[in-house]
Design an enzyme around this catalytic site. Sequence first.
Site, PDB file in Angstrom:
ATOM      1  N   LYS A 120       0.828  -1.204   0.000  1.00  0.00           N
ATOM      2  CA  LYS A 120       0.000   0.000   0.000  1.00  0.00           C
ATOM      3  C   LYS A 120       0.869   1.264   0.000  1.00  0.00           C
ATOM      4  CE  LYS A 120      -2.301   3.418   2.217  1.00  0.00           C
ATOM      5  NZ  LYS A 120      -1.814   4.466   3.133  1.00  0.00           N
ATOM      6  N   ASP A 138      -6.222   0.748   0.401  1.00  0.00           N
ATOM      7  CA  ASP A 138      -6.226   0.760   1.861  1.00  0.00           C
ATOM      8  C   ASP A 138      -7.628   0.353   2.331  1.00  0.00           C
ATOM      9  OD1 ASP A 138      -7.715   2.898   1.125  1.00  0.00           O
ATOM     10  OD2 ASP A 138      -7.028   4.171   2.744  1.00  0.00           O
TER      11      ASP A 138
END
Length: 214
Positions: A120, A138
Amino acid sequence: MNGERRRAIFERFRAANPAPRTELVYRTPFQLLVAVILSAQATDKSVNKATARLFADAPTPAAMLALGLDGLSRYISAIGLYNTKARNILETCRILIERHRGAVPHDRAALERLPGVGRKTANVVLNTAFGEPVIAVDTHIFRVANRTGLAVGPTPRAVEDKLTKLVPAEYRLNAHHWLILHGRYVCKARKPECPNCIIRDLCEFRDKTPAGDP
DNA sequence: AACTCGGGGCA
DNA sequence: TGCCCAGAGTT
């Protein structure tokens, strides 16, 4: 969900907010990297408060490394997991200096090798610092993609792979910021504000109640 | 894929 | 107090 409907959703986002940006405060790719490392399991508000002072006093990898563990910890002690994050950030600074001439590498594998940097965080840096059309999934984007029906999948990686294929090319650079801000302020985990949602009529979740909510 | 880590903030 | 929060690392 078909391509026409997906395109309509992103066109709606584009019209409402043509040039979205992360709400994390930073001035350089290095500072973005640190801000995103700090943001894991923390609120963007607490990260911004801490980094305002930190980046003013230690804007570069060398300056941050010179703070030492105790010094850095004092700046970020109001952020969750600060002990682990402080160690990771110092080691990251060391690696940037020794292996990347003090710069943030424009390279996924090199980014993911940094301690505290996973898929991420690497994707956020690739997108926001280097302009690559990748989408960092996310918790917000995972939720929005699954609820709306844009990209349904059991894991963040599965959703990312689908979004990368499904999001029309001309929207892919901004899609990350549109989706994350939409999840933060409208399509919230607890009380989604469907009445205020600009893609309400295109969403497969519309007006449903989140599981576990009254 | 599931579990652990680990701390402030807010209801 | 309990649960959430711009995840990462390990098993």
